[in-house]
Design a protein around this motif. Structure first.
Motif, mmCIF file in Angstrom:
data_model
loop_
_atom_site.group_PDB
_atom_site.id
_atom_site.type_symbol
_atom_site.label_atom_id
_atom_site.label_comp_id
_atom_site.label_asym_id
_atom_site.label_seq_id
_atom_site.Cartn_x
_atom_site.Cartn_y
_atom_site.Cartn_z
ATOM 1 N N THR A 105 0.843 85.976 27.572
ATOM 2 C CA THR A 105 0.531 86.224 26.165
ATOM 3 C C THR A 105 0.644 84.934 25.366
ATOM 4 O O THR A 105 1.179 83.934 25.834
ATOM 5 N N SER A 106 0.133 84.975 24.180
ATOM 6 C CA SER A 106 0.342 83.926 23.184
ATOM 7 C C SER A 106 1.208 84.534 22.097
ATOM 8 O O SER A 106 1.217 85.750 21.913
ATOM 9 N N ILE A 107 1.920 83.714 21.372
ATOM 10 C CA ILE A 107 2.834 84.269 20.370
ATOM 11 C C ILE A 107 2.369 84.014 18.942
ATOM 12 O O ILE A 107 3.137 84.147 18.015
ATOM 13 N N GLY A 108 1.109 83.722 18.774
ATOM 14 C CA GLY A 108 0.563 83.515 17.436
ATOM 15 C C GLY A 108 0.407 84.823 16.691
ATOM 16 O O GLY A 108 0.864 85.890 17.119
ATOM 17 N N SER A 109 -0.298 84.777 15.578
ATOM 18 C CA SER A 109 -0.457 85.954 14.726
ATOM 19 C C SER A 109 -1.210 87.086 15.412
ATOM 20 O O SER A 109 -1.095 88.241 15.012
ATOM 21 N N GLU A 110 -1.977 86.770 16.469
ATOM 22 C CA GLU A 110 -2.729 87.808 17.178
ATOM 23 C C GLU A 110 -1.891 88.521 18.239
ATOM 24 O O GLU A 110 -2.336 89.496 18.843
ATOM 25 N N ALA A 111 -0.687 88.071 18.493
ATOM 26 C CA ALA A 111 0.162 88.654 19.532
ATOM 27 C C ALA A 111 0.527 90.097 19.188
ATOM 28 O O ALA A 111 0.899 90.410 18.063
ATOM 29 N N GLU A 112 0.397 90.968 20.178
ATOM 30 C CA GLU A 112 0.646 92.381 19.970
ATOM 31 C C GLU A 112 1.861 92.840 20.768
ATOM 32 O O GLU A 112 2.043 92.472 21.922
ATOM 33 N N SER A 113 2.677 93.662 20.141
ATOM 34 C CA SER A 113 3.841 94.245 20.796
ATOM 35 C C SER A 113 3.393 95.257 21.842
ATOM 36 O O SER A 113 2.325 95.858 21.730
ATOM 37 N N GLY A 114 4.226 95.453 22.851
ATOM 38 C CA GLY A 114 3.948 96.484 23.843
ATOM 39 C C GLY A 114 3.882 97.866 23.230
ATOM 40 O O GLY A 114 3.209 98.755 23.746
ATOM 41 N N HIS A 120 7.463 91.445 16.932
ATOM 42 C CA HIS A 120 8.559 91.229 15.986
ATOM 43 C C HIS A 120 8.692 89.719 15.755
ATOM 44 O O HIS A 120 8.677 88.934 16.710
ATOM 45 N N PRO A 121 8.804 89.274 14.506
ATOM 46 C CA PRO A 121 8.872 87.834 14.217
ATOM 47 C C PRO A 121 9.971 87.103 14.996
ATOM 48 O O PRO A 121 9.792 85.947 15.390
ATOM 49 N N TRP A 122 11.093 87.765 15.234
ATOM 50 C CA TRP A 122 12.194 87.114 15.953
ATOM 51 C C TRP A 122 11.769 86.702 17.368
ATOM 52 O O TRP A 122 12.228 85.697 17.892
ATOM 53 N N LEU A 123 10.866 87.472 17.973
ATOM 54 C CA LEU A 123 10.406 87.150 19.324
ATOM 55 C C LEU A 123 9.488 85.940 19.357
ATOM 56 O O LEU A 123 9.267 85.345 20.413
ATOM 57 N N THR A 124 8.941 85.563 18.218
ATOM 58 C CA THR A 124 7.956 84.474 18.168
ATOM 59 C C THR A 124 8.542 83.150 17.678
ATOM 60 O O THR A 124 7.836 82.150 17.633
#
Length: 192
Positions: A105-114, A120-124
């Motif tokens: 995955t990528s952790i940008g604004s397009e990243a989707e939670s499972g 969650h912002p903390w994960l990014t």
């Protein structure tokens, strides 16, 4: 020891030891998952070593096997990750029956939670901006559901600077109902 620059998510093969001094306490996460106090205490005292075996199958799908060992050579959990987002059932003596999905995955604004919606912002937060190899994304995402106990766990794996050094890091976010618990785990590289 900090991870050398040639060690990346595309080749995590080797031994990693959870750094107690650099990692967050796991007790709040484990408590929310319903793990009893005695097991939580043992986990807090143990040194956890992971042997990571990362391979790619004929279809190009990455597989990551994590064999955990605790202080004194006590065999811990073995995790099998198939990075194609397909559900994989897993039975654990500690966590019970679970289904997990794993992907690049990528952790940008397009990243989707499972669980749907944005991560969650903390994960990014706090990740190094390392370039992916080929068409892979920059991080590993794992989504775990334990229906019987009523919790979900989301993990993001990557590399981050901790105290000025580059380490393999895993951020955990566990949710149960309206409650959530977080932990950032930092791993020392021990070699192949």
């Amino acid at each position: 020891m900090a991870a050398p620059p040639e060690i990346t998510l595309q080749d995590l093969n080797g031994y990693w030891v959870m750094s107690k001094s650099l990692s967050d306490p796991l007790d709040p996460v484990l408590a929310l998952q319903g793990i009893n106090w005695l097991i939580r205490k043992v986990v807090s005292l143990a040194t956890i070593t992971m042997r990571v075996i990362e391979t790619e199958d004929a279809t190009g799908t990455t597989h990551i096997r994590v064999e955990q060992t605790a202080t004194g050579g006590i065999k811990g959990e073995t995790e099998e990750r198939k990075l194609d987002w397909s559900p994989v059932p897993h039975s654990s003596g500690v966590f019970g029956e679970m289904n997990n999905r794993t992907r690049w995955t990528s952790i940008g604004s397009e990243a989707e939670s499972g669980g749907g919606g944005p991560l969650h912002p903390w994960l990014t937060e706090g990740w190094l901006d390392e370039k992916p190899i080929e068409d892979r994304k920059t991080h590993v995402q794992n989504w775990v559901v334990n229906e019987k106990s009523g919790w979900t766990a989301e993990q993001i794996w990557g590399f981050a600077m901790v105290n000025g050094k580059r380490y393999h890091v895993r951020r955990f976010l566990v949710k149960k109902g309206d409650e959530e618990a977080k932990a950032c785990m930092v791993y020392d590289w021990k070699g192949v």
